[in-house]
Design a protein around this motif. Structure first.
Motif, short mmCIF file in Angstrom:
data_model
loop_
_atom_site.label_atom_id
_atom_site.label_comp_id
_atom_site.label_asym_id
_atom_site.label_seq_id
_atom_site.Cartn_x
_atom_site.Cartn_y
_atom_site.Cartn_z
N SER A 51 -3.49 -3.68 -8.15
CA SER A 51 -3.59 -2.64 -7.12
C SER A 51 -2.61 -2.91 -5.98
O SER A 51 -2.32 -2.02 -5.18
CB SER A 51 -5.02 -2.57 -6.57
N LEU A 52 -2.12 -4.15 -5.88
CA LEU A 52 -1.17 -4.50 -4.83
C LEU A 52 0.25 -4.08 -5.18
O LEU A 52 1.15 -4.21 -4.36
CB LEU A 52 -1.20 -6.02 -4.60
N ILE A 53 0.47 -3.60 -6.39
CA ILE A 53 1.80 -3.26 -6.86
C ILE A 53 2.03 -1.75 -6.78
O ILE A 53 1.20 -0.97 -7.24
CB ILE A 53 2.01 -3.73 -8.32
N ALA A 54 3.16 -1.36 -6.20
CA ALA A 54 3.51 0.05 -6.12
C ALA A 54 3.74 0.59 -7.53
O ALA A 54 4.06 -0.15 -8.47
CB ALA A 54 4.77 0.24 -5.28
N ASP A 55 3.57 1.89 -7.69
CA ASP A 55 3.77 2.54 -8.98
C ASP A 55 5.16 2.22 -9.52
O ASP A 55 6.13 2.11 -8.77
CB ASP A 55 3.61 4.05 -8.80
N ALA A 56 5.24 2.06 -10.84
CA ALA A 56 6.51 1.69 -11.47
C ALA A 56 7.62 2.68 -11.14
O ALA A 56 8.77 2.30 -10.92
CB ALA A 56 6.33 1.59 -12.98
N LYS A 57 7.28 3.97 -11.08
CA LYS A 57 8.29 4.99 -10.76
C LYS A 57 8.87 4.75 -9.37
O LYS A 57 10.09 4.84 -9.18
CB LYS A 57 7.67 6.38 -10.83
N ASP A 58 8.01 4.41 -8.41
CA ASP A 58 8.50 4.15 -7.06
C ASP A 58 9.36 2.90 -7.02
O ASP A 58 10.41 2.88 -6.36
CB ASP A 58 7.32 4.00 -6.09
N ARG A 59 8.95 1.85 -7.71
CA ARG A 59 9.73 0.62 -7.71
C ARG A 59 11.10 0.84 -8.37
O ARG A 59 12.11 0.31 -7.91
CB ARG A 59 8.95 -0.51 -8.40
N CYS A 60 11.12 1.63 -9.43
CA CYS A 60 12.39 1.95 -10.07
C CYS A 60 13.29 2.76 -9.15
O CYS A 60 14.51 2.50 -9.06
CB CYS A 60 12.15 2.71 -11.37
N ASN A 61 12.71 3.73 -8.47
CA ASN A 61 13.51 4.55 -7.55
C ASN A 61 14.09 3.71 -6.42
O ASN A 61 15.24 3.90 -6.02
CB ASN A 61 12.64 5.67 -6.97
N MET A 62 13.30 2.76 -5.91
CA MET A 62 13.80 1.91 -4.82
C MET A 62 14.91 0.99 -5.31
O MET A 62 15.89 0.73 -4.58
CB MET A 62 12.64 1.10 -4.22
N LEU A 199 4.18 4.20 1.12
CA LEU A 199 3.86 3.04 0.30
C LEU A 199 3.41 1.86 1.16
O LEU A 199 3.72 1.77 2.34
CB LEU A 199 5.08 2.63 -0.53
N TYR A 200 2.69 0.95 0.54
CA TYR A 200 2.29 -0.32 1.14
C TYR A 200 1.46 -0.17 2.42
O TYR A 200 1.59 -0.94 3.36
CB TYR A 200 3.52 -1.21 1.41
N GLY A 201 0.63 0.85 2.44
CA GLY A 201 -0.29 1.00 3.57
C GLY A 201 0.34 1.53 4.83
O GLY A 201 -0.26 1.44 5.91
N VAL A 202 1.56 2.08 4.72
CA VAL A 202 2.20 2.68 5.90
C VAL A 202 1.34 3.84 6.38
O VAL A 202 0.94 4.70 5.59
CB VAL A 202 3.62 3.16 5.56
N LYS A 203 1.06 3.85 7.66
CA LYS A 203 0.20 4.90 8.22
C LYS A 203 0.93 6.21 8.35
O LYS A 203 2.15 6.25 8.58
CB LYS A 203 -0.33 4.46 9.61
N SER A 204 0.20 7.29 8.21
CA SER A 204 0.81 8.62 8.25
C SER A 204 1.51 8.89 9.56
O SER A 204 2.50 9.61 9.62
CB SER A 204 -0.25 9.70 8.01
N SER A 205 1.04 8.27 10.65
CA SER A 205 1.67 8.48 11.96
C SER A 205 3.11 7.98 11.94
O SER A 205 3.97 8.53 12.62
CB SER A 205 0.88 7.77 13.06
N LYS A 206 3.36 6.95 11.16
CA LYS A 206 4.72 6.42 11.10
C LYS A 206 5.63 7.37 10.34
O LYS A 206 6.84 7.40 10.57
CB LYS A 206 4.71 5.05 10.42
N LEU A 207 5.04 8.11 9.42
CA LEU A 207 5.86 9.05 8.64
C LEU A 207 6.36 10.19 9.53
O LEU A 207 7.35 10.82 9.24
CB LEU A 207 5.03 9.64 7.49
N GLU A 208 5.64 10.44 10.60
CA GLU A 208 5.99 11.57 11.47
C GLU A 208 6.93 11.16 12.61
O GLU A 208 7.42 12.01 13.32
CB GLU A 208 4.70 12.16 12.06
N GLU A 209 7.15 9.86 12.76
CA GLU A 209 7.99 9.40 13.86
C GLU A 209 9.46 9.67 13.55
O GLU A 209 9.85 9.62 12.39
CB GLU A 209 7.77 7.91 14.08
#
Length: 209
Positions: A51-62, A199-209
């Motif tokens: 559960s600590l690992i991001a989805d494979a698609k996201d890791r591949c994209n990064m 990803l990784y528990g980033v809060k939604s407020s940070k996405l809006e900054e």
């Protein structure tokens, strides 16, 4: 017989960071290798809590974002597309159908557990290990361990000549979660991707900054 040579850099890449790219860059120059496969694991056998690992698609994209400026680095989805547990020996068996010589990058810490890997004897007889001392382990201890593996398994092992690499995916995830800067630790495009996808528990407020 195909005479191609390949280098594999495997790992969870959760997320891929500057240290990973630096290791690949130094391997390319030190060993004059034309292609390095950056190969994220699918369901790694070493992880108890996936559960600590991001989805494979996201890791591949990064990874794709991180390596776009390095034509000799290539994303390989071999392991993420394979069902079940991911074992290095199985990956090597697949690659040996195409490549005669396989270089395989590992961290120095893995030297002290590799003999416990699934079919460890096969692994050490069918690839040339390249060791990155990313955890700044004692050089003499590493050399002694290498000699043991060479004498016991006939392993081919070389040390990658890299500077100190103070980067850790674990630290990066914690910093992201807590709003601490990860500047210089990850590619700016990877940072933007993490922010965009939360990803990784980033809060939604940070996405809006």
């Amino acid at each position: 017989m195909n005479s191609d040579i390949i280098c594999v850099f495997g790992g969870t890449f959760n997320p891929v960071h500057t240290g990973h790219i630096e290791i690949a860059r130094h391997v390319h120059s030190q060993f004059n290798l034309d292609k390095i496969l950056i190969m994220p694991s699918g369901n790694p056998s070493s992880y108890k809590d996936t559960s600590l690992i991001a989805d494979a698609k996201d890791r591949c994209n990064m990874i794709s974002l991180s390596i776009k400026d390095y034509p000799y680095m290539e994303l390989s989805e071999l392991e993420v597309k394979r069902p079940g547990r991911t074992y290095t020996c199985d990956t090597l068996k697949i690659l040996k159908e195409k490549y005669n010589l396989i270089y395989f990058i590992i961290g120095a810490d893995s030297l002290f557990s590799i003999d416990k890997w699934y079919h460890a004897d096969y692994v050490m007889k069918n690839c040339h290990l390249l060791v990155a001392n990313r955890d700044n382990l004692d050089d003499e201890m590493i050399k002694q361990r290498i000699e043991f593996l060479k004498n016991t398994y006939g392993a081919l092992i070389d040390i990658i000549d890299t500077p100190a690499l103070p980067y850790s995916s674990t630290v990066i995830r914690e910093n992201l979660k807590n709003g601490v800067s990860v500047e210089k630790m990850i590619n700016p495009a990877v940072y933007d991707y993490i922010m965009k996808h939360g990803l990784y528990g980033v809060k939604s407020s940070k996405l809006e900054e």
